[in-house]
Scaffold this active site. Sequence first.
Site, PDB file in Angstrom:
ATOM      1  N   ASP A 449     -32.786 -14.245  31.810  1.00  0.00           N
ATOM      2  CA  ASP A 449     -33.555 -14.010  33.025  1.00  0.00           C
ATOM      3  C   ASP A 449     -32.656 -13.960  34.266  1.00  0.00           C
ATOM      4  O   ASP A 449     -31.495 -14.361  34.242  1.00  0.00           O
ATOM      5  CB  ASP A 449     -34.592 -15.125  33.164  1.00  0.00           C
ATOM      6  CG  ASP A 449     -35.763 -14.752  34.053  1.00  0.00           C
ATOM      7  OD1 ASP A 449     -35.821 -13.603  34.525  1.00  0.00           O
ATOM      8  OD2 ASP A 449     -36.635 -15.624  34.268  1.00  0.00           O
ATOM      9  N   GLU A 452     -30.536 -11.659  40.096  1.00  0.00           N
ATOM     10  CA  GLU A 452     -30.696 -10.898  41.329  1.00  0.00           C
ATOM     11  C   GLU A 452     -30.760 -11.747  42.599  1.00  0.00           C
ATOM     12  O   GLU A 452     -31.002 -11.228  43.687  1.00  0.00           O
ATOM     13  CB  GLU A 452     -31.971 -10.045  41.242  1.00  0.00           C
ATOM     14  CG  GLU A 452     -33.263 -10.822  41.198  1.00  0.00           C
ATOM     15  CD  GLU A 452     -33.680 -11.274  39.813  1.00  0.00           C
ATOM     16  OE1 GLU A 452     -34.764 -11.852  39.674  1.00  0.00           O
ATOM     17  OE2 GLU A 452     -32.914 -11.047  38.856  1.00  0.00           O
ATOM     18  N   ASP A 517     -42.095  -9.651  36.125  1.00  0.00           N
ATOM     19  CA  ASP A 517     -43.247 -10.520  36.400  1.00  0.00           C
ATOM     20  C   ASP A 517     -44.427  -9.753  36.996  1.00  0.00           C
ATOM     21  O   ASP A 517     -44.742  -9.894  38.179  1.00  0.00           O
ATOM     22  CB  ASP A 517     -42.846 -11.650  37.342  1.00  0.00           C
ATOM     23  CG  ASP A 517     -41.768 -12.542  36.756  1.00  0.00           C
ATOM     24  OD1 ASP A 517     -41.549 -12.484  35.543  1.00  0.00           O
ATOM     25  OD2 ASP A 517     -41.154 -13.310  37.518  1.00  0.00           O
TER      26      ASP A 517
END
Length: 767
Positions: A449, A452, A517
């Site tokens: 995950d 960024e 998400d």
Amino acid sequence: MNILWQCILGCLLFNIPVRGDECTFATNGQTRFRAEYDTSSFQLILAQGTPVTKEIVILHHTVDDPSLFIGRGRSTFIEYRGNFNITDFPVEKVALPYFEVNVVNSICQQVTFRNLGVQGTSSIDGIRQVSISPSMTDTDGVSIVTGNKTSGFDRFWIRFESTSNEKVFGGGTQFSNFNMRGKAFPIWTREQGVGRNKGTNLTFLADSLDGGAGGDYHTTYWPQPLYYADSLYSVVMTSSKYSVFDFTQNDFHEIQVWDNEEFQFDFHIASSWDDIIQQTIGYLVGETRRQQVPEWSIDGAILGLQGGTDIVMEYYDMAVRNNVKVSGIWIQDWVGQITTSFGTRLFWDWKLNEERYPNISAIMAEKAEEGVFFTAYINPYLNTQGTLYAEASDAGYLVKRKDGTVHFSDFGEFDCGTVDLTNPAAYDWYKNVIKTNMIDVGFRGWMADFGEYMPIDDQVFYDGRGADELHNLWPSLWAKVNYDAIQESGMQDEIFVWMRAGHTESSKYAIVNWAGDQNVDWSIDDGLISTVPAALSVGLSGIGMSHFDIGGFTSLFGVTRTQELLFRSAELAAFTPSMRTHEGNRPKENIQIYKDDYTMSWFGRLTQIHSRMLPYMQSLVAEYYETSLPVQRPLFLVFPNDELCCDDTTLQDQFMLGNDLLVAPIYVEGYNTRSVYFPKGEIWTNVWDPEDIVDTTAKGLHVMKTGQMGEPPVYYKQGSEYEEIFSDFKSLPAGTFPPPSSGTNRHTSLSLINILLIFLISLVLLL
């Protein structure tokens, strides 16, 4: 001095011939740039073939209408939990209309563009300049290299020719606009946002109550400085610094790059979509051997479960009892949990929590023998309360600030340090954490995950590069750590890793993309259907294997997952490479597949359909690794001669799964019909009903089709090698929906809580 006299002076000083002239700018195999120029104009033409079979004007620069600019400005990047508020005050943007062409033996060596019609260098007062020179890619591509920029200027603009009806695609993962024409796209990796539409109440609430977390049409985890034009050429820009790809003008595309160093634009040209994709992605991947997905990851479902050994195995048994084809179990909470206002979060200290998961290693080994593999979760950050953070901090492995202290990132009520992946020792240490704490324990995959969040204020990195350069590169570095860990473990092609964040280099190292998400709703920009343009755009950008969280992830401001959304999401996932469920950020507030036997058995039927497609999916995956053609394909990739397949009404919400299956999801709450476009030249048969046939041998057709729950509009081409598999889907009919005792089981996504919050915020703003 008027333009005429400036042109005459330019001719005298630069020895530019008054008549038109031509030179070769770059040649590479069957691709070349040639330049045409006279006293007042310069243009670059991208050509294919020997002899030439196709030409496209890429750059058309004149004294009156220049294509190159240089400038400077004052910018701010304010980061809050992965969201970036980027502001810019342009101090100066200078057109560079005058040019000097340096030609040796009919080969163009360099073209220098200046703001003044006099020969000179940066030592002349007031001069502004930039040069372009030719280069080649490792494949059949040619490049424009920018350099020799005037000192003190940090912005560069270049305009590439286009036509008013040209369409452009790519750009990494784009959720709102598969065709990017008509909008501008900043290339800056960040959270995708909540709602991603400034005109919606949900985005308003996220912006107002959560530090600007609403996002916009362009915000994405995976922005990529790449685009394809439907005239069949591609452009890759090599700078990792902030840039904007602006497709808003009718006659040109303007690319702005905040970089004063040398970088380049790499071009490929082809006569077919297959060829341009293979050339472009072949160039991106280079000599790297891509890790292939294991067969189990495309055969049935990976169940997202958590709560400890007993709970997970109880739900697994329930799934098996209800005919779910389980290929994997994803226990993201293998490290333990913490609770925040956003919802349940994981404790980011990457070690197995044996109190939460006693005896899990033995169970992993047992289930692996049965063909069911456990997967986990990891990211490149370390919770400051964990033992790995202390170890990394003591060893000097974390990103620091200019004052020598550790840089912390706020991830929502807990702080983390970032492993400095530019430090070889830190890189190896974290790679070994993955190998020892995950692979050796028995995990055969994980969600890799984030990547960024890196701010660009006062971070200091081991290798000396600045955060403005490394920010966009961080997801690629993170992908490479995972890639190397798997390679060194000797388990390449056995481990399934999925990532949401990326950039240009990610296509070498990332195995699979997942869409991130999404909201647990029906919204166009951040709901179920946004996963389709996301898959198609990232597929053209180098990652042709994509999937999403079944049912969505983000539940905020009273928006919760309904059974209808869960089922529609699952039926779409059945026609993607991998099926994986997610409980979401607030599991207790949202319906789950294990709600009851009815829900689980409904899901089980869809996993059986997915599993029956395994031979077809295997062929698509093999084709992807051989040719770079994505598994989920835009209609025009399969039907390039059907102009309507490139129409905006057909691009966003349907796709081809390989060359044989047309998939048109139902994505509007309460509806079971939609318009489907059937491309020209085929006879299409409904996989659920062999009597439903659409004949498009004469022309493509828009047809209203019904997709009852569990049976979305999916059609196969008659004559397909896999027709027997597709036609057998009818032997697994969908059940009744909604269940007789539950009524409609729908609710409005905008709850009373939302309305009250909007009213209160508006009142505060007015005061």
